[in-house]
Design an enzyme around this catalytic site. Structure first.
Site, PDB file in Angstrom:
ATOM      1  N   GLU A  70       0.872  -1.162   0.000  1.00 19.52           N
ATOM      2  CA  GLU A  70       0.000   0.000   0.000  1.00 19.52           C
ATOM      3  C   GLU A  70       0.920   1.226   0.000  1.00 19.52           C
ATOM      4  O   GLU A  70       1.841   1.302   0.817  1.00 19.52           O
ATOM      5  CB  GLU A  70      -0.871  -0.001   1.267  1.00 19.52           C
ATOM      6  CG  GLU A  70      -1.810   1.181   1.266  1.00 19.52           C
ATOM      7  CD  GLU A  70      -2.732   1.224   2.482  1.00 19.52           C
ATOM      8  OE1 GLU A  70      -2.736   0.299   3.299  1.00 19.52           O
ATOM      9  OE2 GLU A  70      -3.456   2.237   2.587  1.00 19.52           O
ATOM     10  N   ARG A 108       5.376 -12.811   9.453  1.00 24.63           N
ATOM     11  CA  ARG A 108       5.965 -11.478   9.276  1.00 24.63           C
ATOM     12  C   ARG A 108       7.346 -11.458   9.881  1.00 24.63           C
ATOM     13  O   ARG A 108       7.590 -12.134  10.879  1.00 24.63           O
ATOM     14  CB  ARG A 108       5.158 -10.430  10.056  1.00 24.63           C
ATOM     15  CG  ARG A 108       3.842 -10.085   9.545  1.00 24.63           C
ATOM     16  CD  ARG A 108       3.214  -9.038  10.470  1.00 24.63           C
ATOM     17  NE  ARG A 108       3.499  -7.695  10.015  1.00 24.63           N
ATOM     18  CZ  ARG A 108       2.823  -7.112   9.030  1.00 24.63           C
ATOM     19  NH1 ARG A 108       1.829  -7.739   8.430  1.00 24.63           N
ATOM     20  NH2 ARG A 108       3.126  -5.896   8.658  1.00 24.63           N
ATOM     21  N   LYS A 129       4.404   0.583   9.025  1.00 23.78           N
ATOM     22  CA  LYS A 129       4.460   1.884   8.369  1.00 23.78           C
ATOM     23  C   LYS A 129       3.762   2.951   9.197  1.00 23.78           C
ATOM     24  O   LYS A 129       4.202   4.085   9.251  1.00 23.78           O
ATOM     25  CB  LYS A 129       3.809   1.793   6.979  1.00 23.78           C
ATOM     26  CG  LYS A 129       4.754   1.269   5.915  1.00 23.78           C
ATOM     27  CD  LYS A 129       4.108   1.320   4.547  1.00 23.78           C
ATOM     28  CE  LYS A 129       3.565  -0.013   4.135  1.00 23.78           C
ATOM     29  NZ  LYS A 129       2.313  -0.026   3.472  1.00 23.78           N
TER      30      LYS A 129
END
Ligand code: ATP
Ligand code: MG
Length: 578
Positions: A37, A285, A295
């Site tokens: 994103e 992750r 982020k």
């Protein structure tokens, strides 16, 4: 984990793809994508996903797309898109196709109409709070919204008017009609469209409704012919929804005749009926100790000015790591070493440091820099002489050549390479003692000069002219120290970095800002570097002899001012400033 694991590392996804190819699944193709994103800069966690997606594609002669998952316009922008493209390329990868979820907005919209027409989606007027309340819990089934039984015609009309901008933000949502009693909360009629009047960096103000991630992602994957949709573990519970949406689209059979967009819709619906279903595979992750990989939180560090920017060398962003002197190779090596599994675990910072050290030890040019200079006058050396000594750029790699290092009567050494009261086993310079200057002569300290405050300001020394490139006659000199010529060296600012957080898992703290390490940057001014470093190039690593690995800070080195960043200490555990 051990840093000595043999390569290639554990990677269950390689195994799955190998088997799929053997069974000719997905028509024998391998197509992956990296779907960020554009709401921030990429970080080391993304590197894991990039190396995995592009790596699998390369290994199995497939393709990998870069796709911007741009369905949240309020947080996304072009700067982030550009930084992501730059960072993926910098890591050494190139995409087969560059796509945006927003490329598919029209198609996604028409598919949503199609779902409505099949009775598989409805427009709901419940407020966000009510939707949450109606959803039930893990132990209680959800409750159906009163709007769930709205007629197809009315749903279609409302949905079109949502697009036309007739309603306020949040007044309606479009929901998939699945199962309010499903044990999987994601299947309890998830929202697939919302009204949001926000300017989109690519589509401008064309849309005031935006599709939700879960609806968009699977369709985007399918449209691009992705075979293996690799994502992180938190999406495991979303997989049934991923499969449900594509299943419904594939089963589309009737296309009611419609006015203006009919042709496009016919085309899209035909395409939908043939959609291939990608296989979603989840992996753990990356979590790296003493830093943050989110982020949102990194954005907070930047906007609240806890760091100097997304590319601050203390940041775990690729831009920050690059500026700190990490090489693409070291990061790829790191991603390979940590492997890909289904178990969440914390990786020690030492693993990343090991990888960069290994690369730089092998490839970085050697140079000399004095961080805290002490003046040394060599009294028996001619005052005006500048002698160019040839010193090899890499002791183990003669092929990397030699450089000229000027030697003069006045040189600078590190303050702590001289001791007035030497601790036991001190091998460096003491009054009356000898030491070798790296690549140069043996000198002897004859006198220590102090100022009125008793601080040592200068050493008076002599040199032995017979010791260039050979041992002195009749005595052993054990210590070797680095040095630079006082008149010939360049002034530099040297920045030493430490961890950004004081605890291994700042993410687990109630407020990660409370555990910021306020001593993570130490700026040394008035350092001196050898003359050859005036031509230092950003992107090249240098080993400053005995001091660490450094790189030029290309952004702050302006107007002849040299700034170097310490990438990593020479040895493990060297984090405390030594
Ligand atoms: P963030 O919380 O940092 O925004 P995200 O997952 O929301 O992370 P995306 O831009 O959506 O960020 O991620 C793009 C891809 O990178 C996704 O496939 C995601 O799963 C993967 N990814 C993100 N963070 C990590 C991580 N720490 N380790 C491995 N993969 C990651
Ligand atoms: Mg995300």
């Amino acid at each position: 984990m051990s840093t000595n694991d043999t390569l290639p590392s554990a990677n269950f996804i390689r195994q799955i793809v190998t088997n799929d190819l053997k069974e000719h699944k997905h028509n024998g193709k391998v197509a992956t994508r990296f779907p960020p994103e554009p709401n921030g800069y990429l970080h080391i966690g993304h590197a894991k996903s990039i190396c995995l997606n592009f790596g699998i594609a390369a290994e199995f002669k497939g393709t990998c797309n870069l796709r911007f998952d741009d369905t949240n316009p309020e947080k996304e922008n072009i700067e982030y898109m550009q930084s992501i493209e730059r960072d993926v390329k910098w890591l050494g990868f190139d995409w087969a196709g560059l796509f945006n979820a927003s490329d598919y907005f029209e198609q996604l919209y028409l598919y949503a109409e199609q779902l409505i027409e099949q009775g598989l989606a409805y427009v709901d007027s419940l407020s966000a709070d009510d939707i949450r309340a109606y959803r039930g819990s893990l132990t209680e089934p959800g409750k159906e919204s009163p709007d769930r039984s709205r007629s197809i015609e009315e749903n279609l009309d409302l949905f079109r008017r949502m697009r036309a901008g007739e309603f306020a933000d949040g007044q309606y949502v479009l929901r998939a009609k699945i199962d309010m009693a499903s044990p999987n909360m994601n299947m309890r009629d998830p929202a697939i469209y919302r009204i949001r009047r926000v300017h989109h960096h690519r589509t401008g103000d064309k849309w005031c409704i935006y599709p939700m991630y879960d609806y968009t992602h699977c369709i985007s994957d399918a449209l691009e012919g992705i075979t293996h949709s690799l994502c992180t573990l938190e999406f495991e519970d979303h997989r049934p929804l991923y499969d449900w949406v594509l299943e419904q689209l594939r089963n589309i059979d009737s296309i009611p005749p419609k006015p203006e967009d009919a042709l496009l819709k016919v085309k899209y619906v035909e395409q939908a009926a043939k959609l291939h279903t990608p296989q979603q595979i989840e992996f753990a992750r990356l979590q790296l100790e003493y830093t943050i990989v989110s982020k949102r939180k990194l954005n907070q560090l930047v906007t609240e000015k806890h760091v100097k920017g997304w590319d601050d060398p203390r940041m775990p962003t690729l831009a920050g790591l690059r500026r700190a002197g990490f090489t693409p190779k070291s990061i790829r090596d790191f991603c390979e070493r940590i492997g890909v599994t289904k178990q969440n675990s914390w990786i020690e910072m030492g693993v990343l440091e090991y990888c960069i050290r290994e690369d730089l030890n092998e490839n970085a040019f050697r140079a000399m820099a004095v961080l805290q200079p002490l003046r040394v006058v060599i009294e028996n050396y001619p005052a005006d002489q500048v002698e160019q000594l040839e010193i090899s750029n890499h002791p183990q790699k003669p092929e990397l050549g030699k450089r000229q290092v000027p030697f003069t009567q006045v040189i600078l050494i590190e303050q702590d390479d001289f001791a007035e009261v030497p601790p036991p086993k001190f091998k460096r310079l003491i009054e009356g003692g000898e030491v070798r200057l790296r690549g140069s002569y043996v000198i002897k300290c004859n006198e220590v000069i102090k100022n009125a405050a008793g601080v040592i300001t200068e050493l008076r020394c002599s040199y032995d002219p017979d010791t260039l490139g050979k041992n002195p006659e009749g005595r052993k000199v054990k210590g070797v120290i680095h040095w630079v010529s006082e008149p010939e060296s360049k002034v530099a600012e040297i920045r030493l970095y430490d961890r950004l957080f004081t605890v291994p898992s700042p993410d687990n703290e109630p407020n990660f800002l409370d555990v910021i390490n306020h001593d993570s940057l130490d700026v040394l001014e008035g350092c001196r570097v050898e003359a050859s470093l005036a031509a230092a190039q950003a992107g090249n690593g240098y080993q400053f002899e005995r001091t660490g690995y450094f790189c030029l800070d290309a952004i702050d080195s302006v107007d002849g001012k040299l700034v170097f960043n310490r990438t990593v200490t020479l040895r493990e555990g060297g984090w405390a400033k030594d």
